[in-house]
Write a protein that holds these residues in place. Structure first.
Motif: not given
Length: 305
Positions: A273-279, A25-30, A246-251, A267-269
């Motif tokens: 970012t303004p739309a995704s709020r870094s999510i 699930n990508q960019w859940a805040s959008v 684009d993103a920092a990835v943690f697993d 973590a979106n960078i």
């Protein structure tokens, strides 16, 4: 789910089969984020007694959709791979694979707002074949170090992808280069660096195929082998990676007997970012490795894995 990275990896396992599920699930805040669901299966067709060569067949089904128009693709692929040891110790292996499939890409125009109301699409869905191929190489020069690298090309046939009867847009080939190593630096610990580069031209026409997309990912995992007895296999894996601009990835991964569970967070960078709020993206995956043999596991995985 390395078989989704390259079809040539479908032959690199020991046992009677390997099965996987993954959800992203990508960019859940959008509003109406990207959602992807995939299922994979790999089964050996033939393996000689000492695993010096063999054939495997695999496949995957993938579905994704996003946006208010539910734009997405449903894809089904079948992979046939062949591997061969380059020496008698089977610590150097080469694999080659081909992949063929059928994609259905489309959208729901119900909520579409057209700049020109007279503009109409000839069709809402497009069905097209896809062809891919890959090669991979595995080496284990010592008991404490392994290296796996490969290259794959998708959309070799450049399928036509357009929603107009007279459209001339084609899905361009996508190139994937991947390398993964494991260095066992202590009795229970190992370091697992990785790097991946993907390159694809934009959806092109015969006169304008110049734009392109590039993805660069690199990072490392750390793995803790808790138990490697004949009765139980337990290990934990965690790490971080960086997807360029684009993103920092943690697993986080948990390996228990025949099951492997993975959780990833991006973590979106990027400029979104303004739309995704870094999510960024949440991703979960489960792999089941069917192996009826009850022999004690080695300190390092078998070269086929």
């Amino acid at each position: 789910m390395q078989v989704l990275t390259s079809p040539a990896y479908s032959g690199f396992f020991d046992g009677q089969g390997r099965f996987g599920l993954v959800y992203r699930n990508q960019w859940a805040s959008v509003h109406n984020p990207f959602q992807t669901l995939a299922a994979t299966v790999e089964v050996p067709v033939y393996q000689n007694k000492y695993h010096r060569y063999g054939l495997a067949i695999g496949g995957h089904i993938l579905a994704d959709k996003a946006g208010t128009l539910s734009y997405g693709t449903v894809s089904g692929n079948i992979t046939l791979s062949f591997y061969k040891a380059l020496n008698t110790r089977t610590d150097n292996l080469f694999s080659f694979a081909v992949s063929v499939g059928l994609n259905r890409t489309g959208f729901d125009p119900t909520d579409a707002l057209m700049e020109d109301p007279s503009e109409q699409f000839a069709k809402e869905h497009v069905v097209y074949p896809v062809v891919g191929a890959g090669v991979a190489f595995y080496t284990q020069p010592s008991q404490s170090f392994t290296l796996k690298t490969g290259i794959a090309v998708y959309n070799i046939n450049r399928p036509k992808l357009t929603y107009y009867n007279d459209g001339t847009s084609f899905l361009e080939p996508r190139l994937n280069l991947y390398v993964r190593a494991e260095w066992r630096f202590a009795e229970q610990w190992s370091l697992m660096p990785l790097a991946m580069i993907q390159f694809q031209r934009a959806l092109g026409t015969p006169t304008s195929p110049t734009a392109h997309y590039t993805e660069i990912l690199f990072g490392t995992d750390v793995k803790l082998y808790v138990d490697e007895s004949s009765e139980r296999n337990l290990a934990f894996q965690f790490g971080a990676a960086y997807r360029w601009a684009d993103a920092a990835v943690f697993d986080l991964g948990i390996h228990y007997n025949a099951f492997s569970f993975f959780f990833l967070y991006d973590a979106n960078i990027s400029k979104l970012t303004p739309a995704s709020r870094s999510i960024g993206a949440f991703e979960v995956g489960l792999v089941y490795h069917l192996n009826k043999k009850r022999n004690k596991r080695k300190a390092l995985p078998c070269p086929i894995i």
